[in-house]
Design an enzyme around this catalytic site. Structure first.
Site, PDB file in Angstrom:
ATOM      1  CD  GLU A   8      -3.491   1.017   1.784  1.00  0.00           C
ATOM      2  OE1 GLU A   8      -3.487   1.919   2.166  1.00  0.00           O
ATOM      3  OE2 GLU A   8      -3.516  -0.417   2.715  1.00  0.00           O
ATOM      4  CG  ASP A 103      -2.470  -0.699   4.947  1.00  0.00           C
ATOM      5  OD1 ASP A 103      -1.804  -0.854   4.942  1.00  0.00           O
ATOM      6  OD2 ASP A 103      -3.179   0.910   5.425  1.00  0.00           O
ATOM      7  CE1 TYR A 307      -2.878  -1.251   8.194  1.00  0.00           C
ATOM      8  CE2 TYR A 307      -4.687  -2.447   9.984  1.00  0.00           C
ATOM      9  CZ  TYR A 307      -4.135  -1.381   8.537  1.00  0.00           C
ATOM     10  OH  TYR A 307      -5.319  -0.848   7.969  1.00  0.00           O
TER      11      TYR A 307
END
Length: 788
Positions: A8, A103, A307
């Site tokens: 990403e 992601d 994350y």
């Protein structure tokens, strides 16, 4: 042939390369190794095209052209990142298969799907689905790649969300804007959030404060002293309250009831993004977007946390060994002492306060990784410290207390006391040396659960329940012995209005929106979602600022006249559903079903199109609002200052392609100024009225005090702004501030001397006060009162 990996963002691509192709050659736009070619998307390379790409007539906003409902949606590359899109296209021609490494979530799935569709990529696709960027996790993720087709339902849900938001935003914004001749932004998520602010403001304005009285008494028994609060109906008569206090003062009493109970307090839940944003706002006044940006840097750049865009406060079983390794990595760091006292045995798969796989969907809670933090900026360190301490707290035992509940009777009057005696600090030792802990925020670091980062954000306390008195020495009371009422007093108090939202409390409200819905299925659909997602809530708040619906008054979010009128017009048109969490609940329930292959995205879109058409028809018959409806009234004498946020009418602003689709009012050539990137500062531009472009016509006040700026401060229509606002200077002081209309002379004193002369002012709570206005932040123009 080699495998093309599409991440990403660049940092993620480089992390992947370091884990699986450490000798890959850096080609600037990609990395190439023996087996893999790794490149990246830089976020949304492609979005849904604006209406004028379907028909030239849509360049002009015309109510009679509505609704705009395409048979199929067109994609349009982002012109700023078109070169990177060409890189992906070129690389793909020489690769046999593709790994989607965007992601792991709905938006990451959409980013890849749009690239795949626009470039007509036909290669087989596999999906990488990971929650942190440590080499071990990346390598394990590649060992467990799944066929891309398994994620097709998630792709359909992502497309449906994006297209549905486009339909509501584009048509709703154009309908209200052209009908009322004022730029009015409408969106599925943005609008109900604005309604939350509107309804809270109306509650505050409708609130009438009432005085009441508390009677407190102070008791002695040998060496023990304690305070009690009178129990009975609320006292609103001063004479009665004072008579009751006099009645018991100096009189003997007895212990009517005495209970002692051992209690334990467990650590707060691990952080999800929203909870982290709320804590950072409460402790450091970080806006939600700033917290997200810092967390993303800690994840991508420094690789010291997992994350961050997660909505879970729990972990899976496989995360437990990773947590233990992260704990070991803290030895030899500034957290060594705290890590040394931690006990690994307390974090295990059967500890449901930590490990609860049923409550983990796409991503687990935010955790530190086993990588040691190197050079962090001060703000990065603050956020990292929050995450580390929350993580460490779960490796400590609960805090233990002995709670003493006492009812004391004097002259047939009852007084209640609650004493909380500390036995063992447990996990709260983590916060003893934390300079931003309880004493700075008015909130104890421990508590019942961690659900509430800032306590109740509604009404203040006005009950006659005594506050717990925390003591660290043993509390001794003999229930059979008499007590003596040494003193008593009647204290005047006032009922408190609901509090204005801060970004932190608004995030909480967005997260819990829908819990009051009567429909049980809708409540269930929103129980883990609310309004927006953890990744988009910050952007929604920023959007409300940028379109002139809200303004900041210190930490408080204030709705502008334009924001008020927008809600009233939407509700007045009979489209209350747009201002309610109910529609989001319905959508999220259906999207969730689509993502699991349990519902049809085509049927969902048909229903959205019907709703879109109904919006246009209801606005069509609505009377046009007067221009004055969007203008802030002249402030009364002694009013609180702050920017009014009147939005200038611009015939269109570029549509946003995030969670709220076209909420920023789609359009053509005129753009609405925003606070981000290299664009003009909306606040400085609004204050100066375009002073930078008209320096010969504006009154020069002083040089801009922002370090390194070099601009000049000019007086505009609403405030004093910097001539360099177009290059990012955000210095602005509003003319109406702290109950005073600030003159150029006052501004000159503020900038050159740091303070004004003595003035009659109104503080942010609305209380008249004498003091000086001081320039607290020379970079943005924040002012405060210095009391004399």
């Amino acid at each position: 042939m080699k495998t093309l990996i599409i991440a990403e963002k660049p940092d993620m691509g480089r992390n992947i390369a370091a884990a699986i192709e450490p000798k890959a050659a850096n080609k600037r736009t990609h990395l190439e190794g023996e087996r893999y070619v790794i490149t990246w998307a830089i976020g949304h390379l492609i979005g849904l095209a604006e209406p004028d790409h379907y028909d030239e007539k849509y360049k002009k906003w015309n109510f009679n052209d509505l609704p705009i409902v395409p048979d199929s949606f067109k994609l349009l590359p982002n012109p700023r990142t078109r070169d990177q899109l060409k890189v992906i296209q070129t690389l793909a021609k020489d690769c046999g298969d593709i790994v989607n490494a965007c992601d792991a979530g709905r938006e990451g799935q959409l980013i890849f799907a749009y690239i795949q569709q626009h470039l007509k990529l036909r290669q087989p696709v596999r999906r990488l689905w990971i929650s942190d960027l440590t080499p071990e996790t990346i390598r394990r993720g590649f060992a467990e790649l799944k066929d891309g087709s398994e994620y097709e339902p998630l792709t359909r849900a992502a497309r449906a969300r994006s297209e549905a938001d486009w339909l509501i935003g584009m048509n709703g914004s154009r309908a209200f804007t052209t009908k009322h001749n004022e730029l009015l932004s409408v969106g599925r998520v943005q609008t109900p959030v604005l309604a939350l602010l509107y309804d809270r403001q109306k509650q505050i304005e409708a609130f009438t404060s009432a005085k009441f009285y508390e009677v407190e008494a102070f008791f002695d028994q040998q060496e023990t002293s304690y305070r009690g609060l009178w129990q009975g109906d609320r006292l609103t008569d001063r004479e009665k309250a004072e008579a009751l206090a006099a009645k018991v003062k100096g009189k003997p009493g007895a212990v009517a009831s005495y209970e002692v109970k051992d209690t334990k307090e467990y650590p707060f839940r691990l952080y999800d993004l929203t909870l982290l944003q709320r804590e950072a706002n409460a402790k450091f006044s970080f806006p939600a977007k700033k917290t997200l940006d810092i967390a993303q840097a800690l994840y991508e750049k420094h690789k010291v946390i997992t994350y961050p865009r997660t909505n879970s406060n729990y972990v899976n079983e496989q995360n437990i060994p990773e947590m233990h390794r992260a704990l070991d990595a803290l030895r030899g760091t500034p957290y060594e002492k705290l890590a040394g006292g931690a006990e690994k045995r307390l974090v295990h798969k059967n500890n449901k306060a930590v490990c609860n796989p049923a409550k983990v969907e796409d991503h687990h809670a935010i955790l530190p990784t086993a990588k040691r933090a190197g050079s962090l900026s001060p703000d990065e360190q603050k956020l990292y410290d929050l995450i580390i301490r929350r993580f460490l707290s779960h490796f400590y035992p609960p805090a233990e207390y002995k709670v003493h509940s006492i009812l004391t009777e004097v002259e047939k009057e009852t007084f209640k006391t609650t004493i909380k005696q500390l036995l063992s600090l447990g996990w709260k030792v983590i916060y003893e040396d934390d300079k931003t802990s309880a004493k700075d925020t008015g909130k104890k670091p421990g508590g019942k659960s961690g659900k509430n980062a800032e306590g109740k954000d509604g009404e203040g306390s006005d009950s006659n329940e005594p506050e717990e008195e925390l003591v660290e020495t043993p509390f001794v009371l003999n229930a059979d012995d008499p007590v003596h009422c040494r003193d008593s007093a009647a204290k005047e108090k006032e009922t408190q209005p609901p509090k204005a939202y801060t970004e932190g409390t608004l995030l909480k409200a967005m997260e819990s929106a829908g819990k009051q819905l009567e429909d049980e299925e809708l409540r269930d659909a929103m129980k883990d979602g609310g309004l927006g997602t953890p990744a988009t809530r910050a952007a929604i708040i920023e959007r409300l600022k940028n379109v002139g619906y809200v303004t900041m008054q210190g930490k408080r979010i204030a709705i502008t006249q334009k924001g008020r009128s927008a809600v009233e017009l939407i509700r007045g048109a009979g489209i209350e559903l747009l201002t309610s969490p109910e529609m989001t609940g319905q959508w999220e329930r259906r999207l969730h079903e689509i993502s699991r292959g349990q519902a049809s995205d085509a049927m969902f879109m048909e229903n959205v199109k019907k709703f879109t058409r109904s919006i246009v028809e209801k606005v069509r018959v609505q009377p046009r609002a007067a221009k004055a409806a969007f203008e802030a009234p002249e402030p009364p004498a002694g009013s609180k200052g702050g920017g009014k946020g009147k939005g200038k009418s611009a015939r269109g602003a570029k549509a946003a392609s995030g969670e709220d689709g076209a909420a920023a009012a789609a359009g053509a050539k005129t753009r609405v100024a925003t606070r981000s990137g290299a664009g003009a500062s909306a606040s400085a531009q609004g204050a100066s009225g375009g002073a930078a472009a008209q320096t010969g016509e504006r009154e020069y006040i002083a040089d801009c005090p922002r370090e390194g700026c070099g601009g000049r401060i000019f007086m505009g229509n609403k405030g004093y702004g910097c001539s360099n606002y177009k290059t990012g200077c955000k210095f602005v002081i509003w003319k109406q501030s702290l109950g005073k209309t600030l003159t150029p002379a006052m501004i000159k004193n503020l900038i050159e001397k740091g303070r004004t002369s003595k003035l009659k002012l109104v503080d942010r709570a609305g209380t008249p006060i004498e003091g000086r206005i001081v320039l607290k932040d020379r970079s943005i123009g924040q002012v405060e009162i210095e009391m004399l």
